[in-house]
Scaffold this motif. Structure first.
Motif, PDB file in Angstrom:
ATOM      1  N   CYS A 194      -8.389  -7.797  -7.796  1.00  7.67           N
ATOM      2  CA  CYS A 194      -9.418  -7.089  -7.034  1.00  7.67           C
ATOM      3  C   CYS A 194      -8.998  -7.058  -5.569  1.00  7.67           C
ATOM      4  N   GLN A 222     -12.726  -3.041  -4.296  1.00  9.95           N
ATOM      5  CA  GLN A 222     -14.029  -3.461  -3.795  1.00  9.95           C
ATOM      6  C   GLN A 222     -14.264  -2.779  -2.446  1.00  9.95           C
ATOM      7  N   ARG A 246      -8.148  -7.348 -14.388  1.00  8.14           N
ATOM      8  CA  ARG A 246      -8.677  -6.050 -13.958  1.00  8.14           C
ATOM      9  C   ARG A 246      -9.467  -5.398 -15.089  1.00  8.14           C
ATOM     10  N   ASN A 268      -8.483  -3.088  -9.110  1.00 10.18           N
ATOM     11  CA  ASN A 268      -9.919  -2.859  -8.979  1.00 10.18           C
ATOM     12  C   ASN A 268     -10.259  -2.882  -7.496  1.00 10.18           C
ATOM     13  N   ILE A 287      -7.799 -12.270  -5.515  1.00  5.09           N
ATOM     14  CA  ILE A 287      -8.719 -11.421  -4.757  1.00  5.09           C
ATOM     15  C   ILE A 287      -8.133 -11.286  -3.360  1.00  5.09           C
TER      16      ILE A 287
END
Length: 427
Positions: A87, A135, A344, A133, A399
């Motif tokens: 992410c 954010q 993911r 992914n 992340i």
């Protein structure tokens, strides 16, 4: 009295110098991170409210070798990083319509990334192993009127999962806004949701915004925009609301996909005093079991696989008729995934919703759709600050923050601040 069982490295909370650290069982029987800065002295931080057997069993492994001397000062991701990334946060704006006393980003200033800069970050991420992914973050990303265009720009470049990190105020107040975001391709709203008491929001967000949170969920439900509730848990503030939050989420039907707990970390703009006892993963899990009356059990949960298992927890459930829950089997080694690419897909699967059923849907398609719609995920992430930073964990962080100069910087490194607020990376 400390019984040391593993060595790592950390930073001094005062000067951010990289220093040796040890994981040890302290006199309370729990795991502490202990370290000494030559200039600023000794530091002791509770990191795991259980013993060494539980600590090692949770991970299914022993701590790795010590990180290199210059970690965490050259993150980007460097060649020694042990995770591919999963992410990635795009901080689209510094603007915000709140001034939360517990803000990672110390948001509330001015300045937006241009569409050209955002396109450049998308291209950089694809060149570094994407699609990840995404954010959409800030600040408060809904302060930007071109947010739908930003999502479409990313989709044109091959990204398929867009999580909106939001306080929900615009979702609550603007008619049709949730529908607009859903149509543009936002996959889910990662909604700041700290509890069901007005006083909780007054402490953590600066004012009572509970009604706005509830309206935001209602508007997302009408739009078919999935929601994940994201409580920041602070000792003495709302840890006693864990069960109420979970019951509320379960009662909202298919639109609330789960709850993602975040025990407060003392970096960024954290105006709360650091307590003597922190909220560790074992304590949060005990509270989940106790406050749900055993509906959710500690045994249902496991640590992460793509990231360090000591960073996170996760369990998935199937909703049963009558309000019951069935814990779904955990994957290999008690982890939700072993590779970042699997992570993911797992996140996208659990936090998204498929389109409405088509006229041509057969029985098997309906079975698969309903299985996803009736799933519910409970997870959490224990972010590290300068007191708790363990570079053995940081090397496995998946992340990341997208940065035009450095590339992909692990979240806990990017947001790391000294006790006086000085940042290691954030400008």
């Amino acid at each position: 009295m400390y019984k040391v069982f593993a060595k790592t490295k950390s930073v001094c909370p005062i000067c951010l110098r990289t220093i040796a650290a040890e994981k040890a069982v302290a006199g309370d029987g729990f795991i502490h991170l202990i370290k000494t800065c030559p200039e600023h002295g000794f530091f002791d931080t509770l990191i795991w409210e259980a013993g060494v057997v539980d600590y090692l069993k949770w991970a299914g492994t022993v701590p790795g070798p010590q990180p290199e001397d210059n970690c965490p000062n050259d993150c980007g991701l460097c060649a020694r990083h042990e995770s591919e990334g999963c992410c990635v946060l795009l901080e689209l704006t510094k603007r915000c319509n709140l001034r939360c006393p517990v803000c990672f980003a110390s948001a509330g200033g001015s300045g937006d990334l241009s569409l050209g800069e955002i396109a450049g970050l998308y291209d950089m991420l694809m060149s570094r192993g994407g699609p990840y992914n995404i954010q959409l973050s800030g600040g408060e990303p809904t302060m930007r009127d071109d947010l739908p265009e930003i999502v479409r720009l990313g989709r044109e470049r091959g990204f398929s999962f867009f999580q909106l990190n939001t306080n929900g105020l615009r979702l609550a107040s603007e008619k049709g806004y949730a529908e607009e975001l859903r149509a543009a391709g936002v996959s889910c709203a990662f909604l700041q949701f700290d509890g069901l008491r007005p006083g909780t929001y007054e402490t953590l967000r600066g004012r009572d915004i509970l009604r706005e949170k509830l309206r935001a969920i209602e508007n997302c439900e009408r739009a078919g925009l999935p929601v994940v509730l994201v409580p920041t848990l602070a000792p003495g503030v709302n840890e006693d609301e864990i069960g109420d939050i979970l019951r509320f989420a379960l009662g909202r039907g298919r639109i609330v996909r789960g709850v993602h707990f975040q025990p407060v970390s003392y970096f960024g703009r954290c105006e709360l005093p650091e307590p003597e006892t922190r909220l560790t993963i074992p304590r949060v899990l005990r509270e989940i079991e106790r406050q749900t009356g055993g509906l959710m059990s500690i045994a249902d949960f496991g640590g992460g696989g793509a990231e360090s298992p000591w960073c996170s927890f996760h369990a998935s459930y199937q909703k049963l008729p009558g309000g019951g829950l069935k814990a779904l089997p955990r994957r290999e080694s008690a982890c939700c995934c072993k590779k970042s690419s699997e992570a993911r897909d797992f996140v996208a699967d659990r936090w998204s919703l498929s389109a409405q059923p088509s006229e041509n849907e057969d029985g098997f398609d309906r079975f698969l759709r309903e299985a996803v719609e009736n799933s519910f995920t409970v997870s959490g992430m224990a972010f590290m600050d300068a007191y708790s930073l363990d570079l053995d964990r940081l090397r496995r962080c998946y992340i990341c923050e997208a940065d035009s100069e450095r590339g992909m910087v692990p979240f806990c490194a990017f947001n790391l601040t000294a006790s006086d607020g000085r940042s290691l990376y954030r400008k």
